[in-house]
Design an enzyme around this catalytic site. Sequence first.
Site, PDB file in Angstrom:
ATOM      1  N   GLY A  12      -1.689  -2.309   6.335  1.00 47.18           N
ATOM      2  CA  GLY A  12      -2.814  -3.162   6.742  1.00 47.18           C
ATOM      3  C   GLY A  12      -3.479  -2.596   7.982  1.00 47.18           C
ATOM      4  N   THR A  33       0.860  -1.183   0.000  1.00 44.35           N
ATOM      5  CA  THR A  33       0.000   0.000   0.000  1.00 44.35           C
ATOM      6  C   THR A  33       0.897   1.234   0.000  1.00 44.35           C
ATOM      7  OG1 THR A  33      -1.603  -1.212   1.283  1.00 44.35           O
ATOM      8  CG2 THR A  33      -1.849   1.157   1.340  1.00 44.35           C
ATOM      9  N   SER A  70     -11.689  -2.275   4.439  1.00 45.81           N
ATOM     10  CA  SER A  70     -10.296  -1.819   4.406  1.00 45.81           C
ATOM     11  C   SER A  70      -9.915  -1.191   5.738  1.00 45.81           C
ATOM     12  CB  SER A  70     -10.148  -0.792   3.292  1.00 45.81           C
ATOM     13  OG  SER A  70      -8.877  -0.179   3.336  1.00 45.81           O
ATOM     14  N   ASN A  90      -2.988  -4.296  -2.169  1.00 38.56           N
ATOM     15  CA  ASN A  90      -3.057  -5.110  -0.960  1.00 38.56           C
ATOM     16  C   ASN A  90      -1.655  -5.591  -0.608  1.00 38.56           C
ATOM     17  OD1 ASN A  90      -4.103  -6.196   1.328  1.00 38.56           O
ATOM     18  ND2 ASN A  90      -4.861  -8.059   0.385  1.00 38.56           N
TER      19      ASN A  90
HETATM   20  O1  DON Z   1      -7.275  -2.164   2.591  1.00 34.67           O
HETATM   21  C1  DON Z   1      -6.521  -2.603   3.469  1.00 34.67           C
HETATM   22  O2  DON Z   1      -6.665  -2.413   4.647  1.00 34.67           O
HETATM   23  C2  DON Z   1      -5.306  -3.407   3.032  1.00 34.67           C
HETATM   24  N1  DON Z   1      -5.579  -4.044   1.768  1.00 34.67           N
HETATM   25  C3  DON Z   1      -4.114  -2.519   2.985  1.00 34.67           C
HETATM   26  C4  DON Z   1      -2.864  -3.295   2.639  1.00 34.67           C
HETATM   27  C5  DON Z   1      -1.629  -2.637   3.117  1.00 34.67           C
HETATM   28  O3  DON Z   1      -1.639  -1.570   3.695  1.00 34.67           O
HETATM   29  C6  DON Z   1      -0.365  -3.400   2.908  1.00 34.67           C
HETATM   30  N2  DON Z   1       0.769  -2.546   3.208  1.00 34.67           N
HETATM   31  N3  DON Z   1       1.714  -2.698   3.792  1.00 34.67           N
END
Ligand code: DON
Length: 563
Positions: free
Chosen positions: A468, A375, A446, A395
Amino acid sequence: MRPLAKGLLILIISAGTSFSQISVLKPAFGTHGMVSTSDSIATAVGVQILKEGGNAVDAAVAVGFTLAVTYPQAGNLGGGGYYIIHLKDGKNYAIDARETAPAAASRNMYLDAAGNVIPGKSLIGGLSVGVPGNVDGLLTAEKRFGKLPIEKVMEPAIELAQKGFIVDGRLQEVFHHAEKELKRFHSTMKYFSRNGEIYRQGERLVQKDLANVLLKIEKGGRDGFYKGEIAEMIAKEDQATGGVITVKDVEGYHAVVKEPLMVTYHGYEVMSMPPSSSGGVCLAEMLNILEHFDLRKYGYGASQTLHYEIEAMRHAFADRDKYLGDLSFVSVPMKRLLSKAYADTIAREIDPFSATPSIDIYPELIHPPHEGTHTTHYSIIDNEGNAVSVTTTLNSYFGSMVVVNGGGFFLNNEMDDFSAKPGTPNQFGAIGAEANSIQPGKRMLSSMTPTMVLKDGKPFLILGSPGGTTIINAVLEVILNVIDFHMPLARAEMAPRIHHQWVPDVVYYEPGALVYDVKQSLISRGYRLVPREAIGEVQTILVTPSGYEGVADPRGPGDAEGY
Ligand code: DON
């Protein structure tokens, strides 16, 4: 932990900075504008667009398309994202460009005959892909709020794709970590390898097919991507790699303009993303709870401060997992979750000394403990006070690992953000419930939290992060560092972070976050502590009376530049 999740966790950890860099961190400064992104080329493009008379939205859209070229691990055409926009006339907007489940998706699509989640199925290959949303998000933002011609805004990205850019050490590192999975897909290797080897540092990555897709978008607008040749390529590649996305799914995708979610905190207004992201609701709930406690009195890093922060995180994430999902499909008690009265009740129930076991909150949703983790975020402000906060993602790094043949761009693996089986953790350990079960056309929940803190109706702090589920807490912690602990911006960014997400019932902490006595105190209060290398990568802009300060989190490869 599922095998891939472990791999990704290592990837995220290795992406963490050496904390020795932190001591030299200084904010960028500008009086006309500021751009903070995860990628120095994208930051330079954003600043160039501002200098050429673009507003913050033009710069954000130019950055978004550039990241799709220079930051293929997370920047994207094949993913989704969220936009928070503040205009100089005082109006605020949110754009929800989150992916949707294809029409042929179904509740149990990732389960075996015994009803267990099949490892990897929602993470790699065509079946993990949600219908891409980010291109419509970018075009909606530009059409509604930008002022330059689209040709101007897309020019840098197109040129970078046509002429190429030099792969740096960070990109080599993420390519290297994902190599095994990338090698599984013929079209991925076609675009991202030379002589059978993934691109290495110092090599020029030219992306001719991607440039052609960008040209089609520039000429045809949304139809250039969501109809005809590109839509057909997406559906074909997805199906060839095990997925179910059809041309009709792609044609039917629309980003949605919404009202941002607002909460007050110590006299500031905090504006963030409503569902389909859980980010805004959780952030609001945590701030509402924490407003009850005099965190400044205890100070940053004190066990009492951390105790209240962790309990606020625990409660907000419990509500996330129990209630939140796409509002077009499920009814969520938004009013209650966002109310000060609800936060009062929780704050009063928090024991001032001891941890609340997570199992005591919604025990029916907790199954045996299970642990499991790109992300990218950018923050921009211009000389008129227009400001944009965008978080976008595939993702995982490189999403599903599948590149669209003929298009040269990665497809996301966002389907993993649904609750494949309510109660079973996804790659971030989030368990989710019925509200986030899979349904055709639905947006998966999300944690992305593009946020602006307003003071007297004007931007004061613009921030967001990848990571995440850790996103929400990383954003919270930077806000607390600035508002409660009065830290200068660089210190607020550098300050080591913690993370708790209800399940698993552990407190993750970065190196230096907990001094010895605090550790002992937290353990005696009943907390289980687990070290973790890096929590979030927050891109932040602070508006000061003399100008704009920008900091790209030293935990990531980013760059902030002002002028
Ligand atoms: O929408 C979400 O919460 C996740 N798909 C975000 C993924 C993410 O931030 C991965 N990064 N390190």
